[in-house]
Write a protein that holds these residues in place. Structure first.
Motif, PDB file in Angstrom:
ATOM      1  N   ASN A  86      38.939  43.848  39.532  1.00  0.00           N
ATOM      2  CA  ASN A  86      38.292  44.409  38.318  1.00  0.00           C
ATOM      3  C   ASN A  86      36.868  44.654  38.971  1.00  0.00           C
ATOM      4  O   ASN A  86      36.399  43.826  39.669  1.00  0.00           O
ATOM      5  CB  ASN A  86      38.084  43.290  37.245  1.00  0.00           C
ATOM      6  CG  ASN A  86      39.375  43.182  36.595  1.00  0.00           C
ATOM      7  OD1 ASN A  86      40.188  43.972  36.456  1.00  0.00           O
ATOM      8  ND2 ASN A  86      39.622  41.923  36.200  1.00  0.00           N
ATOM      9  N   LEU A  87      36.158  45.654  38.622  1.00  0.00           N
ATOM     10  CA  LEU A  87      34.947  46.144  39.028  1.00  0.00           C
ATOM     11  C   LEU A  87      34.172  46.586  38.048  1.00  0.00           C
ATOM     12  O   LEU A  87      34.600  47.499  37.265  1.00  0.00           O
ATOM     13  CB  LEU A  87      35.352  47.465  40.005  1.00  0.00           C
ATOM     14  CG  LEU A  87      33.959  48.050  40.607  1.00  0.00           C
ATOM     15  CD1 LEU A  87      32.804  47.276  41.412  1.00  0.00           C
ATOM     16  CD2 LEU A  87      34.203  49.431  41.098  1.00  0.00           C
ATOM     17  N   SER A  88      32.868  46.119  37.973  1.00  0.00           N
ATOM     18  CA  SER A  88      31.838  46.708  37.000  1.00  0.00           C
ATOM     19  C   SER A  88      30.677  47.014  37.783  1.00  0.00           C
ATOM     20  O   SER A  88      30.239  46.212  38.772  1.00  0.00           O
ATOM     21  CB  SER A  88      31.593  45.207  35.989  1.00  0.00           C
ATOM     22  OG  SER A  88      32.578  45.005  35.102  1.00  0.00           O
ATOM     23  N   ILE A 121      29.765  43.916  40.617  1.00  0.00           N
ATOM     24  CA  ILE A 121      30.536  42.844  40.304  1.00  0.00           C
ATOM     25  C   ILE A 121      32.093  42.884  40.607  1.00  0.00           C
ATOM     26  O   ILE A 121      32.492  43.771  39.835  1.00  0.00           O
ATOM     27  CB  ILE A 121      30.186  41.875  39.052  1.00  0.00           C
ATOM     28  CG1 ILE A 121      28.642  41.772  38.665  1.00  0.00           C
ATOM     29  CG2 ILE A 121      30.927  40.741  38.858  1.00  0.00           C
ATOM     30  CD1 ILE A 121      28.476  41.162  37.270  1.00  0.00           C
ATOM     31  N   ILE A 122      32.656  42.211  41.339  1.00  0.00           N
ATOM     32  CA  ILE A 122      34.132  42.368  41.711  1.00  0.00           C
ATOM     33  C   ILE A 122      34.681  40.921  41.484  1.00  0.00           C
ATOM     34  O   ILE A 122      34.372  40.012  41.985  1.00  0.00           O
ATOM     35  CB  ILE A 122      34.189  43.159  43.027  1.00  0.00           C
ATOM     36  CG1 ILE A 122      33.548  43.963  43.225  1.00  0.00           C
ATOM     37  CG2 ILE A 122      35.769  43.408  43.088  1.00  0.00           C
ATOM     38  CD1 ILE A 122      32.213  43.850  44.208  1.00  0.00           C
ATOM     39  N   ASP A 123      35.973  41.089  40.739  1.00  0.00           N
ATOM     40  CA  ASP A 123      36.652  40.024  40.607  1.00  0.00           C
ATOM     41  C   ASP A 123      38.109  40.418  41.010  1.00  0.00           C
ATOM     42  O   ASP A 123      38.693  40.909  40.437  1.00  0.00           O
ATOM     43  CB  ASP A 123      36.890  39.584  38.815  1.00  0.00           C
ATOM     44  CG  ASP A 123      37.593  38.425  38.567  1.00  0.00           C
ATOM     45  OD1 ASP A 123      37.944  37.730  39.522  1.00  0.00           O
ATOM     46  OD2 ASP A 123      37.949  38.183  37.403  1.00  0.00           O
ATOM     47  N   SER A 124      38.483  39.635  41.943  1.00  0.00           N
ATOM     48  CA  SER A 124      39.915  39.884  42.560  1.00  0.00           C
ATOM     49  C   SER A 124      40.843  39.046  41.973  1.00  0.00           C
ATOM     50  O   SER A 124      40.672  37.752  41.488  1.00  0.00           O
ATOM     51  CB  SER A 124      39.896  39.604  43.954  1.00  0.00           C
ATOM     52  OG  SER A 124      41.019  39.835  44.820  1.00  0.00           O
ATOM     53  N   ASP A 125      42.065  39.504  41.847  1.00  0.00           N
ATOM     54  CA  ASP A 125      43.115  38.552  40.941  1.00  0.00           C
ATOM     55  C   ASP A 125      44.177  37.980  42.369  1.00  0.00           C
ATOM     56  O   ASP A 125      44.639  37.220  41.710  1.00  0.00           O
ATOM     57  CB  ASP A 125      44.079  39.575  40.306  1.00  0.00           C
ATOM     58  CG  ASP A 125      43.497  40.431  38.998  1.00  0.00           C
ATOM     59  OD1 ASP A 125      42.447  39.776  38.629  1.00  0.00           O
ATOM     60  OD2 ASP A 125      44.050  41.095  38.471  1.00  0.00           O
ATOM     61  N   ASP A 126      43.784  38.055  43.355  1.00  0.00           N
ATOM     62  CA  ASP A 126      44.457  37.293  44.382  1.00  0.00           C
ATOM     63  C   ASP A 126      43.723  35.899  44.625  1.00  0.00           C
ATOM     64  O   ASP A 126      42.817  35.625  44.032  1.00  0.00           O
ATOM     65  CB  ASP A 126      44.661  37.938  45.746  1.00  0.00           C
ATOM     66  CG  ASP A 126      43.232  38.392  46.421  1.00  0.00           C
ATOM     67  OD1 ASP A 126      42.255  37.536  46.191  1.00  0.00           O
ATOM     68  OD2 ASP A 126      43.465  39.282  47.124  1.00  0.00           O
ATOM     69  N   SER A 129      38.154  35.225  47.753  1.00  0.00           N
ATOM     70  CA  SER A 129      37.052  36.008  46.911  1.00  0.00           C
ATOM     71  C   SER A 129      36.998  37.349  47.622  1.00  0.00           C
ATOM     72  O   SER A 129      37.271  37.592  48.768  1.00  0.00           O
ATOM     73  CB  SER A 129      35.995  35.210  47.423  1.00  0.00           C
ATOM     74  OG  SER A 129      35.620  34.831  48.974  1.00  0.00           O
ATOM     75  N   PHE A 130      36.815  38.351  46.794  1.00  0.00           N
ATOM     76  CA  PHE A 130      36.559  39.777  47.091  1.00  0.00           C
ATOM     77  C   PHE A 130      35.612  39.857  48.329  1.00  0.00           C
ATOM     78  O   PHE A 130      34.570  39.693  48.155  1.00  0.00           O
ATOM     79  CB  PHE A 130      36.516  40.656  45.931  1.00  0.00           C
ATOM     80  CG  PHE A 130      36.542  42.034  46.443  1.00  0.00           C
ATOM     81  CD1 PHE A 130      37.675  42.693  46.254  1.00  0.00           C
ATOM     82  CD2 PHE A 130      35.428  42.597  46.732  1.00  0.00           C
ATOM     83  CE1 PHE A 130      38.034  43.881  46.346  1.00  0.00           C
ATOM     84  CE2 PHE A 130      35.512  44.247  47.016  1.00  0.00           C
ATOM     85  CZ  PHE A 130      36.934  44.842  46.861  1.00  0.00           C
ATOM     86  N   GLY A 131      36.260  40.611  49.373  1.00  0.00           N
ATOM     87  CA  GLY A 131      35.433  40.840  50.520  1.00  0.00           C
ATOM     88  C   GLY A 131      35.113  39.892  51.463  1.00  0.00           C
ATOM     89  O   GLY A 131      34.210  40.037  52.388  1.00  0.00           O
ATOM     90  N   PHE A 132      35.620  38.820  51.184  1.00  0.00           N
ATOM     91  CA  PHE A 132      35.623  37.877  52.350  1.00  0.00           C
ATOM     92  C   PHE A 132      37.129  37.264  52.621  1.00  0.00           C
ATOM     93  O   PHE A 132      38.004  37.113  51.587  1.00  0.00           O
ATOM     94  CB  PHE A 132      34.733  36.387  51.678  1.00  0.00           C
ATOM     95  CG  PHE A 132      33.286  36.945  51.509  1.00  0.00           C
ATOM     96  CD1 PHE A 132      32.392  36.829  52.474  1.00  0.00           C
ATOM     97  CD2 PHE A 132      32.923  37.629  50.408  1.00  0.00           C
ATOM     98  CE1 PHE A 132      31.190  37.111  52.414  1.00  0.00           C
ATOM     99  CE2 PHE A 132      31.792  38.104  50.027  1.00  0.00           C
ATOM    100  CZ  PHE A 132      30.730  37.646  51.119  1.00  0.00           C
ATOM    101  N   ASN A 133      37.325  36.768  53.913  1.00  0.00           N
ATOM    102  CA  ASN A 133      38.716  36.304  54.162  1.00  0.00           C
ATOM    103  C   ASN A 133      38.712  34.750  53.859  1.00  0.00           C
ATOM    104  O   ASN A 133      37.935  34.075  53.276  1.00  0.00           O
ATOM    105  CB  ASN A 133      39.036  36.614  55.401  1.00  0.00           C
ATOM    106  CG  ASN A 133      38.125  36.026  56.497  1.00  0.00           C
ATOM    107  OD1 ASN A 133      37.582  35.160  56.433  1.00  0.00           O
ATOM    108  ND2 ASN A 133      38.052  36.609  57.744  1.00  0.00           N
ATOM    109  N   GLU A 134      39.930  34.474  54.018  1.00  0.00           N
ATOM    110  CA  GLU A 134      40.127  32.928  53.864  1.00  0.00           C
ATOM    111  C   GLU A 134      39.249  31.985  54.638  1.00  0.00           C
ATOM    112  O   GLU A 134      38.908  30.997  54.087  1.00  0.00           O
ATOM    113  CB  GLU A 134      41.525  32.345  54.375  1.00  0.00           C
ATOM    114  CG  GLU A 134      42.760  33.209  53.588  1.00  0.00           C
ATOM    115  CD  GLU A 134      44.068  32.888  54.090  1.00  0.00           C
ATOM    116  OE1 GLU A 134      44.359  32.319  54.996  1.00  0.00           O
ATOM    117  OE2 GLU A 134      45.011  33.382  53.521  1.00  0.00           O
ATOM    118  N   ASN A 135      38.619  32.157  55.796  1.00  0.00           N
ATOM    119  CA  ASN A 135      37.724  31.544  56.252  1.00  0.00           C
ATOM    120  C   ASN A 135      36.179  31.737  55.939  1.00  0.00           C
ATOM    121  O   ASN A 135      35.396  31.309  56.444  1.00  0.00           O
ATOM    122  CB  ASN A 135      37.840  31.802  57.963  1.00  0.00           C
ATOM    123  CG  ASN A 135      39.211  31.458  58.598  1.00  0.00           C
ATOM    124  OD1 ASN A 135      39.819  30.573  58.223  1.00  0.00           O
ATOM    125  ND2 ASN A 135      39.800  32.356  59.426  1.00  0.00           N
ATOM    126  N   GLY A 136      36.037  32.684  54.855  1.00  0.00           N
ATOM    127  CA  GLY A 136      34.735  32.939  54.450  1.00  0.00           C
ATOM    128  C   GLY A 136      34.151  34.071  55.241  1.00  0.00           C
ATOM    129  O   GLY A 136      32.904  34.316  54.720  1.00  0.00           O
TER     130      GLY A 136
END
Length: 274
Positions: A86-88, A121-126, A129-136
Motif C-alpha cells: 500500500n502506498l500513500s 508511506i509504504i506498507d508492505s504485506d510481506d 519492511s518495505f525497502g529494507f532486506n531481512e538484515n535491515g
C-alpha cells in the motif's frame, strides 16, 4: 428592493468578469476540486494511521500550492513492483501566479519548475519492511521504484504522457546513513541526479491533471522533452508503525532542493496518533 437586487446582480457579474479576465478561475478551479480530494485521500490512506504534518510554504518569492495534497495507490503500485503493498503519497508543487493559467510546475523560468516535495508511506504485506532486506540493509532499487511509479504513472500520465513513453532514470550520487532529521534519528539520506520528462507540452486535449496544475503554456518546441533534475529522499522504517516513511524533494537543481529542504520539508513532524 428590486433596485438592491439589480445592484447585487451587477456586482456579481463584474466580479465574474474580473475573475475570468485575470485567469483566477484556473487556481480557483484547482482549489475547489482538490481540497475535497485532499480530505478524502488523507482520511482513507496510511496517513490516517500516522499523523504526519508537512507544511506548505515558499522559497524566496516563489509560492508552493497553498495546501498539501494526498493520493493513495494499492493495486496500481502493487502491480508495478510485483508484490502486494500500500502506498500513500503527500505532495506539493509550485503554485499559481497571478493572472497565469498554469502553476509554476510548468514554468521553466520559475525556481519551482518541475518541483515536488512531500512524503511517501509504504506498507508492505510481506514479512519484510518495505525497502529494507531481512538484515535491515536498504534495498535502493526497490525504493527507487516509488518515485519512478509516482512520476511516470501518476504525474506525467495525468497530463497526457503515456507511462510507456515516459522516462525516469535515477542515478544516486550520495547516500548517508544514521542521519538525524526532523528530530528523529537513523534516517538514510539519498541524493540523486534524475533524468525525466519535462511537463511542458502543447495542450491539444483536456487531461485530468489540468484541473490541479492548470493549462500548460503553448510554447513547446517538443512535447515532454527530457530534462535533468535533482532528487533527495530521507527514508526510514518505523517499527512502531510497521511502515516505511520517505520524505522526498525534486527540484531543477541542488540549490533549489537544498532551499526546499531547509525552508519547508525539514520543518515537518511525525506525531503519534491518540
Amino acid at each position: 428592493m428590486k433596485k438592491k437586487n439589480k445592484i447585487k446582480i451587477i456586482v456579481i457579474i463584474i466580479l465574474l468578469i474580473l475573475i475570468y479576465i485575470s485567469n483566477l478561475h484556473y487556481p480557483l478551479r484547482s482549489y475547489i476540486a482538490m481540497y475535497p480530494l485532499k480530505i478524502y485521500y488523507k482520511n482513507t490512506g496510511l496517513f490516517d494511521d500516522i499523523n504526519l504534518k508537512i507544511p506548505s510554504g515558499k522559497i524566496e518569492k516563489e509560492n508552493f500550492y497553498p495546501f498539501m495534497l494526498y493520493f493513495n495507490s494499492d493495486k496500481g503500485f502493487s502491480n508495478y513492483i510485483g508484490k502486494d503493498a500500500n502506498l500513500s503519497i503527500a505532495y506539493n508543487f509550485g503554485g499559481f501566479k497571478f493572472r497565469n493559467k498554469n502553476s509554476s510546475y510548468y514554468d521553466k523560468d520559475s525556481d519551482l519548475y518541475s518541483s515536488f516535495y512531500g512524503a511517501y508511506i509504504i506498507d508492505s504485506d510481506d514479512d519484510n519492511s518495505f525497502g529494507f532486506n531481512e538484515n535491515g540493509h536498504i534495498d535502493v532499487d526497490l525504493l527507487a521504484k516509488v518515485p519512478e511509479y509516482d512520476q511516470k504513472y501518476l504525474v506525467l500520465s495525468s497530463i497526457g504522457l503515456s507511462s510507456k513513453n515516459s522516462v525516469f532514470e535515477n542515478d544516486i550520487i550520495d547516500m548517508k546513513e544514521n542521519i538525524k532529521y526532523i528530530d528523529i534519528d537513523d534516517w538514510i539520506k539519498i541524493d540523486s541526479n534524475i533524468t525525466t520528462n519535462s511537463p511542458i507540452h502543447e495542450n491539444t486535449n483536456f487531461y485530468r491533471g489540468y484541473i490541479q496544475f492548470g493549462i500548460p503554456k503553448s510554447e513547446a518546441n517538443k512535447n515532454f522533452p527530457l530534462i535533468n533534475i535533482y532528487g533527495r529522499m530521507y527514508v526510514k522504517y518505523f517499527k512502531e508503525y510497521d511502515k516505511t516513511i520517505g520524505f522526498y524533494i525534486l527540484g531543477k537543481n541542488k540549490n533549489i532542493v537544498d532551499k526546499i529542504d531547509k525552508e519547508i520539508v525539514s520543518k515537518s513532524k511525525i506525531e503519534r496518533m491518540d
